[in-house]
Scaffold this motif. Structure first.
Motif, PDB file in Angstrom:
ATOM      1  N   LYS A 102      24.844 -23.992  24.198  1.00 34.78           N
ATOM      2  CA  LYS A 102      24.276 -22.651  24.915  1.00 34.78           C
ATOM      3  C   LYS A 102      22.654 -22.340  24.627  1.00 34.78           C
ATOM      4  N   PHE A 103      22.308 -22.551  23.229  1.00 41.50           N
ATOM      5  CA  PHE A 103      20.880 -22.381  23.099  1.00 41.50           C
ATOM      6  C   PHE A 103      20.077 -23.442  23.816  1.00 41.50           C
ATOM      7  N   VAL A 104      20.506 -24.692  24.039  1.00 39.46           N
ATOM      8  CA  VAL A 104      19.471 -25.466  24.907  1.00 39.46           C
ATOM      9  C   VAL A 104      19.588 -24.963  26.208  1.00 39.46           C
ATOM     10  N   SER A 105      20.700 -24.622  26.571  1.00 39.03           N
ATOM     11  CA  SER A 105      20.788 -23.961  28.093  1.00 39.03           C
ATOM     12  C   SER A 105      19.536 -22.833  28.155  1.00 39.03           C
ATOM     13  N   GLY A 106      19.609 -22.075  27.285  1.00 36.23           N
ATOM     14  CA  GLY A 106      18.575 -20.937  27.167  1.00 36.23           C
ATOM     15  C   GLY A 106      17.469 -21.416  27.060  1.00 36.23           C
ATOM     16  N   ASP A 159      17.475 -14.484  21.549  1.00 38.25           N
ATOM     17  CA  ASP A 159      16.770 -13.358  21.880  1.00 38.25           C
ATOM     18  C   ASP A 159      15.157 -13.428  21.516  1.00 38.25           C
ATOM     19  N   LEU A 160      14.973 -14.307  20.689  1.00 42.71           N
ATOM     20  CA  LEU A 160      13.374 -14.510  20.201  1.00 42.71           C
ATOM     21  C   LEU A 160      12.725 -15.303  21.541  1.00 42.71           C
ATOM     22  N   LEU A 161      13.515 -15.911  22.318  1.00 43.57           N
ATOM     23  CA  LEU A 161      12.904 -16.566  23.690  1.00 43.57           C
ATOM     24  C   LEU A 161      12.371 -15.583  24.501  1.00 43.57           C
TER      25      LEU A 161
END
Length: 249
Positions: A2-6, A150-152
């Motif tokens: 999920k984070f990589v997708s983000g 969210d930091l992204l």
């Protein structure tokens, strides 16, 4: 993943993130909330005392989970540790060297990605025998992984070319600072320091990974008092830029 997708979405939203010559400025304050209790070792999981010049590892067998929370503290003594991600019998795709002057006031707090594989986290106390540390690691709670995600979106980040340095000042009202470093699948070799005073670092991390998208660096600094500065140094050659997101937590 999920984070990589983000991260891929963030890269798509900013197509020139790794090609522009003029970087965007980092906004040092956001509304993100990071509770100190989230990083208490008792809330992370099994805490282990690791004597100087010894090591301990934690196994993470679930390929459906990606992010591991790692916390290290001490009774106030300095901490020197090496955190490694192990995948398979002889592959170490990520290494993080961590140092803090005071392991009680400024503990080591980071998230490590397992690339959705069966993995292990090894923590090696590289300090002398009379400097033990306490460490814990577990799969991160959804709220913590969401906080990193969210930091992204909290700011535009800062493009840092290889060999370049970027600094952000924070005032005394900021108790915690979040830092996220990643690349567009190229290697990530960088150093993040918390300074207090002229070139006086209180805590620092040095990361190397062969893929800064799959294994980005996310750390949380405790920043008591005034005069705190985050300094990011890209240790890689010029052709290996990275992007930094820095925000008050």
């Amino acid at each position: 993943m999920k984070f990589v997708s983000g991260l891929l979405v963030a890269l798509a939203a900013s197509a020139n993130a790794f090609s522009v010559n003029t970087p965007s400025a980092v906004r040092p304050a956001t509304s993100l909330k990071a509770s100190t209790d989230t990083w208490d070792l008792a809330n992370i999981g099994r805490s282990v005392r690791i004597e100087g010049m010894s090591r301990e590892h934690w196994e993470f067998p679930d390929p459906n989970q990606e992010i591991v929370q790692v916390g290290i503290d001490s009774n106030g003594r300095p901490i020197e540790a090496l955190i490694e991600l192990w995948i398979g019998p002889d592959w170490t795709p990520m290494k993080v060297k961590a140092y803090t002057e005071d392991g009680m006031m400024r503990p080591v707090q980071t998230l490590i990605g397992t690339r959705n594989k069966v993995a292990a986290i090894d923590i090696n106390n590289t300090g002398p025998g009379d400097f033990p540390l306490n460490a814990a690691a577990c799969y991160a709670k959804p709220s913590l992984t969401a906080q990193r995600q969210d930091l992204l979106t909290s700011n535009q980040g800062r493009y840092i070319e290889g060999g370049a340095i970027h600094s952000v000042n924070f005032d005394a009202s900021v108790d915690q600072i979040q830092v996220l470093l990643y690349t567009d699948t190229r290697q990530l070799n960088a150093q993040v320091e918390l300074l207090n005073g002229p070139n006086n670092f209180k805590q620092k991390y040095e990361v190397f990974t062969n893929n800064g998208l799959l294994n980005s660096l996310y750390v949380v600094f405790n920043s008591p008092g005034a005069g705190n500065v985050i300094r990011v140094t890209n240790l890689a050659p010029l052709e290996f830029p990275c992007k930094a997101f820095i925000a008050a937590a």
